[in-house]
Design a protein around this motif. Structure first.
Motif, PDB file in Angstrom:
ATOM      1  N   THR A 146       0.855  -1.185   0.000  1.00 49.20           N
ATOM      2  CA  THR A 146       0.000   0.000   0.000  1.00 49.20           C
ATOM      3  C   THR A 146       0.894   1.239   0.000  1.00 49.20           C
ATOM      4  O   THR A 146       2.043   1.203   0.439  1.00 49.20           O
ATOM      5  CB  THR A 146      -0.934   0.048   1.223  1.00 49.20           C
ATOM      6  OG1 THR A 146      -0.156   0.159   2.421  1.00 49.20           O
ATOM      7  CG2 THR A 146      -1.801  -1.197   1.299  1.00 49.20           C
ATOM      8  N   GLN A 149      -0.064   4.122   5.315  1.00 49.74           N
ATOM      9  CA  GLN A 149      -0.535   3.367   6.467  1.00 49.74           C
ATOM     10  C   GLN A 149      -2.059   3.405   6.545  1.00 49.74           C
ATOM     11  O   GLN A 149      -2.699   2.446   6.972  1.00 49.74           O
ATOM     12  CB  GLN A 149       0.070   3.949   7.746  1.00 49.74           C
ATOM     13  CG  GLN A 149      -0.191   3.119   8.991  1.00 49.74           C
ATOM     14  CD  GLN A 149       0.444   1.738   8.917  1.00 49.74           C
ATOM     15  OE1 GLN A 149       1.580   1.591   8.471  1.00 49.74           O
ATOM     16  NE2 GLN A 149      -0.283   0.725   9.352  1.00 49.74           N
ATOM     17  N   PHE A 150      -2.628   4.518   6.114  1.00 45.95           N
ATOM     18  CA  PHE A 150      -4.082   4.662   6.130  1.00 45.95           C
ATOM     19  C   PHE A 150      -4.752   3.560   5.321  1.00 45.95           C
ATOM     20  O   PHE A 150      -5.701   2.910   5.796  1.00 45.95           O
ATOM     21  CB  PHE A 150      -4.473   6.040   5.580  1.00 45.95           C
ATOM     22  CG  PHE A 150      -5.945   6.191   5.315  1.00 45.95           C
ATOM     23  CD1 PHE A 150      -6.807   6.516   6.342  1.00 45.95           C
ATOM     24  CD2 PHE A 150      -6.465   5.997   4.040  1.00 45.95           C
ATOM     25  CE1 PHE A 150      -8.170   6.637   6.106  1.00 45.95           C
ATOM     26  CE2 PHE A 150      -7.817   6.120   3.803  1.00 45.95           C
ATOM     27  CZ  PHE A 150      -8.685   6.445   4.833  1.00 45.95           C
ATOM     28  N   ALA A 152      -3.455   0.681   4.365  1.00 48.85           N
ATOM     29  CA  ALA A 152      -3.163  -0.620   4.969  1.00 48.85           C
ATOM     30  C   ALA A 152      -4.143  -0.921   6.096  1.00 48.85           C
ATOM     31  O   ALA A 152      -4.673  -2.037   6.202  1.00 48.85           O
ATOM     32  CB  ALA A 152      -1.723  -0.644   5.487  1.00 48.85           C
ATOM     33  N   GLN A 153      -4.403   0.053   6.931  1.00 48.37           N
ATOM     34  CA  GLN A 153      -5.290  -0.167   8.071  1.00 48.37           C
ATOM     35  C   GLN A 153      -6.736  -0.369   7.640  1.00 48.37           C
ATOM     36  O   GLN A 153      -7.434  -1.246   8.163  1.00 48.37           O
ATOM     37  CB  GLN A 153      -5.175   1.012   9.042  1.00 48.37           C
ATOM     38  CG  GLN A 153      -3.836   1.052   9.762  1.00 48.37           C
ATOM     39  CD  GLN A 153      -3.670   2.280  10.631  1.00 48.37           C
ATOM     40  OE1 GLN A 153      -4.416   3.257  10.530  1.00 48.37           O
ATOM     41  NE2 GLN A 153      -2.667   2.256  11.504  1.00 48.37           N
ATOM     42  N   GLU A 154      -7.214   0.427   6.680  1.00 47.15           N
ATOM     43  CA  GLU A 154      -8.608   0.250   6.278  1.00 47.15           C
ATOM     44  C   GLU A 154      -8.793  -1.053   5.498  1.00 47.15           C
ATOM     45  O   GLU A 154      -9.846  -1.695   5.598  1.00 47.15           O
ATOM     46  CB  GLU A 154      -9.130   1.447   5.489  1.00 47.15           C
ATOM     47  CG  GLU A 154      -8.539   1.678   4.135  1.00 47.15           C
ATOM     48  CD  GLU A 154      -9.341   2.732   3.347  1.00 47.15           C
ATOM     49  OE1 GLU A 154     -10.325   3.257   3.895  1.00 47.15           O
ATOM     50  OE2 GLU A 154      -8.952   3.006   2.207  1.00 47.15           O
ATOM     51  N   GLN A 156      -7.017  -3.845   6.063  1.00 47.36           N
ATOM     52  CA  GLN A 156      -7.005  -4.891   7.080  1.00 47.36           C
ATOM     53  C   GLN A 156      -8.387  -5.069   7.683  1.00 47.36           C
ATOM     54  O   GLN A 156      -8.876  -6.190   7.881  1.00 47.36           O
ATOM     55  CB  GLN A 156      -5.994  -4.538   8.176  1.00 47.36           C
ATOM     56  CG  GLN A 156      -4.544  -4.621   7.759  1.00 47.36           C
ATOM     57  CD  GLN A 156      -3.614  -4.000   8.780  1.00 47.36           C
ATOM     58  OE1 GLN A 156      -3.877  -4.031   9.983  1.00 47.36           O
ATOM     59  NE2 GLN A 156      -2.521  -3.407   8.318  1.00 47.36           N
ATOM     60  N   HIS A 157      -9.014  -3.950   7.986  1.00 42.36           N
ATOM     61  CA  HIS A 157     -10.347  -3.997   8.595  1.00 42.36           C
ATOM     62  C   HIS A 157     -11.385  -4.529   7.613  1.00 42.36           C
ATOM     63  O   HIS A 157     -12.205  -5.392   7.970  1.00 42.36           O
ATOM     64  CB  HIS A 157     -10.747  -2.587   9.062  1.00 42.36           C
ATOM     65  CG  HIS A 157     -12.132  -2.501   9.607  1.00 42.36           C
ATOM     66  ND1 HIS A 157     -12.479  -2.986  10.848  1.00 42.36           N
ATOM     67  CD2 HIS A 157     -13.276  -1.995   9.071  1.00 42.36           C
ATOM     68  CE1 HIS A 157     -13.770  -2.785  11.060  1.00 42.36           C
ATOM     69  NE2 HIS A 157     -14.277  -2.177   9.996  1.00 42.36           N
ATOM     70  N   PRO A 163      -2.043  -7.581   9.974  1.00 45.22           N
ATOM     71  CA  PRO A 163      -1.070  -6.594   9.482  1.00 45.22           C
ATOM     72  C   PRO A 163       0.143  -7.214   8.811  1.00 45.22           C
ATOM     73  O   PRO A 163       0.815  -6.547   8.016  1.00 45.22           O
ATOM     74  CB  PRO A 163      -0.682  -5.826  10.750  1.00 45.22           C
ATOM     75  CG  PRO A 163      -1.018  -6.752  11.880  1.00 45.22           C
ATOM     76  CD  PRO A 163      -2.217  -7.522  11.429  1.00 45.22           C
TER      77      PRO A 163
END
Length: 376
Positions: A146, A149-150, A152-154, A156-157, A163
């Motif tokens: 990605t 980080q934004f 990657a986190q969304e 993952q969710h 992660p």
């Protein structure tokens, strides 16, 4: 390592993902352990194709109306992808939304989840294909790159993944984006009757997600003298849904305070960015926001929204607004015009922030992900 890269997108006029792939390939070429094979849609090559300029095709809109056209094109691409591919490919990297079928290790780059948050920004047929293919691609990929980080986190969710499946590889600014002297800008700017630091600039495909209508309305709200001294220039292709802001655009064009430059060669874009008083980037959603970084690297202050991944890019150097804050955008534009000390502070902060990013770093992280996916 022999790496297969799907470079078909480089056959089209380059926007965000195309620039990402071209710069990544150029940077990866300096790694002596990597041998790149580029799939260009019709066959394979080891060389980077030249950028193309946009041209209108009467066939493309017709093809979009044919049921199953995306699936048919996908089937043809898969056959061409399989034909002529080296049997010694170690890993396949898909730099866009969904990988083609490949029996070996696969990595994909997920730039954003625009289709999820703003489905209206995609043509209906393409949206259906994204929804059908993306989950398959995510499951196929051993690692998912990605830009932020934004994202990657969304992701993952949304996909329910850990992660460890994600690697953040921030983008860089091409070498052509750097501060330029006023004299060096005259050849490009003078035919349009503008001077260095004498205009506001928007860069990006003209589509609803980019929120260009806010920039148009804010510029209209500026005092008449400021609108005359600092016109708003727009660089980018018309996009697929330009009619969503055609009233604002047509009114501004008729008044002579807004000018559409269209899609320009890369070097010309870099000169326009370097010469702007400020880049206005009111996008409602970005997985990175490459024009923000390119403007900062050019010494141009940026006005942007505090949304999605953009604060990761601009840091403390950005002039932040809300995506619907007309008066806030007007105030930010006026401040950068009327307060020279503030403009200079923003310029220097942006130059320092841009130093945190590079395509060399992006390529190094990507190459490490290749080795990780192969168990190295």
């Amino acid at each position: 390592m022999q790496i297969a890269l799907n470079a078909r997108i480089l056959q089209a006029p380059r926007t965000g993902i195309g620039h990402y792939l071209a710069e990544l390939i150029s940077a990866l070429a300096h790694d002596p352990d990597l041998e790149l094979s580029l799939f260009h849609g019709w066959g394979w090559s080891s060389s980077l194709p030249k950028a193309t300029m946009p041209g209108y095709s009467r066939l493309t809109p017709l093809l979009r109306q044919i049921p199953g056209s995306y699936q048919a094109r996908r089937w043809l691409e898969q056959r061409r992808f399989d034909r002529g591919r080296s049997a010694t490919i170690d890993l396949y990297h898909e730099p866009s939304l969904w990988p083609l079928a490949f029996k070996g290790p696969t990595i994909m780059t997920l730039h954003d989840l625009t289709h999820l948050h703003y489905p209206s920004t995609q043509p209906a047929a393409r949206l259906r294909e994204i929804e059908r293919r993306l989950s398959q691609g995510v499951q196929q990929a051993r690692l998912i790159l990605t830009d932020s980080q934004f994202v990657a986190q969304e992701a993952q969710h949304y996909f329910g993944l850990g992660p460890e499946r994600f690697v953040v590889a921030p983008l860089g600014a091409a070498a052509r984006f750097h501060p330029r002297s006023n004299a060096s800008l005259q050849q490009v700017l003078q035919p349009y009757g503008v001077k260095p630091q004498g205009y506001f600039l928007c860069v990006g495909t003209q589509e609803p997600r980019k929120n260009l209508s806010l920039a148009l309305r804010a510029h209209t709200e500026l005092p008449e003298t400021l609108r005359q001294r600092f016109p708003l220039l727009v660089i980018g292709m018309a996009g697929w849904e330009r009619r969503q802001f055609s009233d604002e655009l047509n009114n501004a064009l008729a008044a002579g305070h807004v000018r559409l430059l269209g899609y320009l060669p890369d070097e010309h874009v870099a000169q326009w960015v370097a010469g702007a008083r400020a880049l206005i980037f009111p996008s409602v959603y970005e997985g990175f926001g490459l024009p923000v970084l390119e403007a900062m690297a050019s010494g141009t202050p940026v006005i942007l929204t505090r949304r999605s991944a953009m604060p990761e890019v601009a840091g403390a150097a950005g002039n932040y607004i809300e995506s619907d804050d007309l008066h806030g955008l007007c105030a930010a534009m006026s401040h950068l015009v009327e307060d020279e000390a503030h403009w200079q502070t923003c310029r220097e902060a942006g130059l320092q922030q841009a130093k945190l990013f590079s395509w060399e770093r992006c390529a190094a992280i990507t190459a490490h992900a290749y080795r990780q996916a192969l168990g190295g």
